[in-house]
Enzyme design. Sequence first.
Site, short mmCIF file in Angstrom:
data_model
loop_
_atom_site.label_atom_id
_atom_site.label_comp_id
_atom_site.label_asym_id
_atom_site.label_seq_id
_atom_site.Cartn_x
_atom_site.Cartn_y
_atom_site.Cartn_z
N ASP A 42 -36.45 -13.41 -59.77
CA ASP A 42 -36.99 -12.82 -58.55
C ASP A 42 -37.79 -11.57 -58.95
OD1 ASP A 42 -37.14 -12.18 -55.68
OD2 ASP A 42 -35.73 -10.58 -56.18
N ASP A 44 -39.04 -8.51 -56.41
CA ASP A 44 -38.71 -7.26 -55.72
C ASP A 44 -37.23 -6.92 -55.86
OD1 ASP A 44 -41.28 -6.67 -54.59
OD2 ASP A 44 -40.97 -8.30 -53.16
#
Length: 307
Positions: A42, A44
């Site tokens: 991922d 953020d």
Amino acid sequence: MEEKTHPSIESEMAVVGDPQSLEKKKAAIRNAGPGKLQVIADFDATLTKYWVNGCPGHTSHGLLQLGNPECEDKMRKLCEFYYPIKQSLTIPFEEKAKHMEEWQENGHALLIEAGLTLEAIKRSVADAKIEFREGVVELLNLLEERGVPVLILSAGLTDVIEEILRQKLPRFPKNVKIVSNQMVFSNDGRLVSFKGKTIHVLNKNEHALDMASSSVHDQFGETKEQSDDNVFIKRRTNALLLGDHIGDLGMSDGLNYEYQITVGFLNDDIEKFLETFQKAFDIVYVNDAPMWGVVELVSQICPSRGH
């Protein structure tokens, strides 16, 4: 050449629910070799810090300066409404997924309404309160040296993430592939639409095979035909998954892996979520920890030749 070493993460920042299982996975991945490994991450609050100078940092959506007060106010209201739903432990998955898709699509519509431009993205990134975790540069360099691809699967914005990588890293990593929400711009550089299906925090697994089929095969000597047949990604049957949300565990669902080590970054509400994270991830780093623990992990499962 002697490798750089880094101080180990303080023990209180790392939580391992089942050390025996983790060691078994580490040994299996190490024995299979780096040619069998891929990293799925991922973006953020996983590769980037959650806290920047004592305040929550920007996300790849949140950093955008729209230059349109009305649209910016609507964006804030969307976040205020949907963020608690995202964090809820009691809302059923199907209901939550529907809300996350609504949030994403409404946000995308506002970006188009505001007339977002490529130049505005560049300025926004330059001014953003966004930083990579300490150790991310070293992690990406180490993975590139070992020939391990990094597949960034994000509910954010491809064009913004690419710009962040360009501006915030010493160089754009050759082994990184980004699959996220991709913008379509007009000839004069204005946002007009988005490509494909909306990616949100709870449907990333639906895009895993798309991500795999267009992976960074050229960097590692694969042919176009092999990539089209998913030979490249099928050959990499072990995975290291990095995320900051329980939903991120689904990122690799579309891939057939033999062994997977999952690393969760629990940045906030530690007491509320630690038990859930500990059951879900092999390793949990708390309090917005740096990336040194993952650097150390990769050094263990992908040792240099001669070690």
